[in-house]
Design an enzyme around this catalytic site. Sequence first.
Site, PDB file in Angstrom:
ATOM      1  N   SER A  41       0.803  -1.226   0.000  1.00 24.94           N
ATOM      2  CA  SER A  41       0.000   0.000   0.000  1.00 24.94           C
ATOM      3  C   SER A  41       0.835   1.274   0.000  1.00 24.94           C
ATOM      4  CB  SER A  41      -0.945   0.014   1.205  1.00 24.94           C
ATOM      5  OG  SER A  41      -0.218  -0.109   2.415  1.00 24.94           O
ATOM      6  N   ASP A 319      -2.878   8.556   7.588  1.00 27.62           N
ATOM      7  CA  ASP A 319      -3.822   7.740   8.350  1.00 27.62           C
ATOM      8  C   ASP A 319      -3.050   6.971   9.419  1.00 27.62           C
ATOM      9  OD1 ASP A 319      -2.592   5.673   6.950  1.00 27.62           O
ATOM     10  OD2 ASP A 319      -4.277   5.326   5.604  1.00 27.62           O
ATOM     11  N   HIS A 322       0.036   5.047   6.905  1.00 29.10           N
ATOM     12  CA  HIS A 322       0.623   5.555   5.674  1.00 29.10           C
ATOM     13  C   HIS A 322       1.059   7.014   5.811  1.00 29.10           C
ATOM     14  CE1 HIS A 322      -2.260   2.327   4.445  1.00 29.10           C
ATOM     15  NE2 HIS A 322      -1.147   1.903   3.880  1.00 29.10           N
TER      16      HIS A 322
END
Length: 355
Positions: A41, A319, A322
Amino acid sequence: MDSKLKPLGLAAIPLLLALLNLQNLANAVPQVPCYFIFGDSLSDNGNNNKLVTTVKVNYPPYGIDFPQGPTGRFNNGRTLHDFIVKFLGFEDYMPPFAESEGKNILSGVNYASGASGIRDETGQHRGGRIPLNEQIKNHQTIISKITTSMGNDSAAKSHLSRCIYSVQIGSNDYINNYFRPDLYNTSQTYTPQEYATVLVRQLSDQLKILYDSGARKFAVYGLGLIGCTPDARSVHGTGTPCVDKFNEGSIPFNERLKPLIDQLNHNLTDAKFTFLVPSGNTTGLVSYSSCCQTGGHNGELCLPDSKPCDNRKQYVFWDGVHPTDTWNEIVAKAIYDSEKPEEAQPFNIQKLAQL
């Protein structure tokens, strides 16, 4: 000489230089012909959007600072690799494999997938994701298309040999595997040191598959301090700035990965590998908490349509896990031209492109 034609004065020189510089930029050629991205991610830019998974972020407030809005990037703007491809001189970002049809795949493709890992089972409790082994298979599909486009195998191999292959993966093998003993047995099977050895050995095999497929320039990333994320500190914290057991698990991974890079450089003499560690100067970044509101069934991800912080340029994390667009730019700049061995060894991205 025509009396109407007068020599340009000194004052006009800066304007001429600026015009020449603009002309050079317009005619600029990227430092490498293509850039391929493998990872999780931290690098995903849309491959998870159509998967049945809890790990997708194609909704606001993600992409609030990206011109196209929410695209599947796991932050407020650009990924680390978005910045790097711009530093390398590419006009466009690399398209996600899931949306590569009709795109210029000769310049590169992004195969990264949120929740994916080096191990196939990593992240399976989160739903659909594309493990590194499958990402490599997807690259084989792209190679076939490139070969067809270029007309013959030798031209395609020559093209691929000059591209940079970026591999940034491994965090989920800890966060969404080893440190979830309720779902995976890896922590009962291996000590942290043994697990790091198993992971790096498998990654070595995967890098060699890419090498056998024509890759010759590799940028391989170590892990950041996964115990220092807002999510780790919130869920597992003990009042300390970081969760030590998380970092003590991932640090051996870096300690084994660096010697692997040295070994590959020694054994595969026609290829170049470099080891990169995401870090950078945090001056001006004052907050290590999440910029957006996290929670719900996705835990560490932003709540849909929630209002994020206004001073995003001062945050390290977007977040629960990340980093922000600002942090990604700092890290990208560091590994692109850093001369510090603790950030890039044996060379930075800029030098890798020149080899």
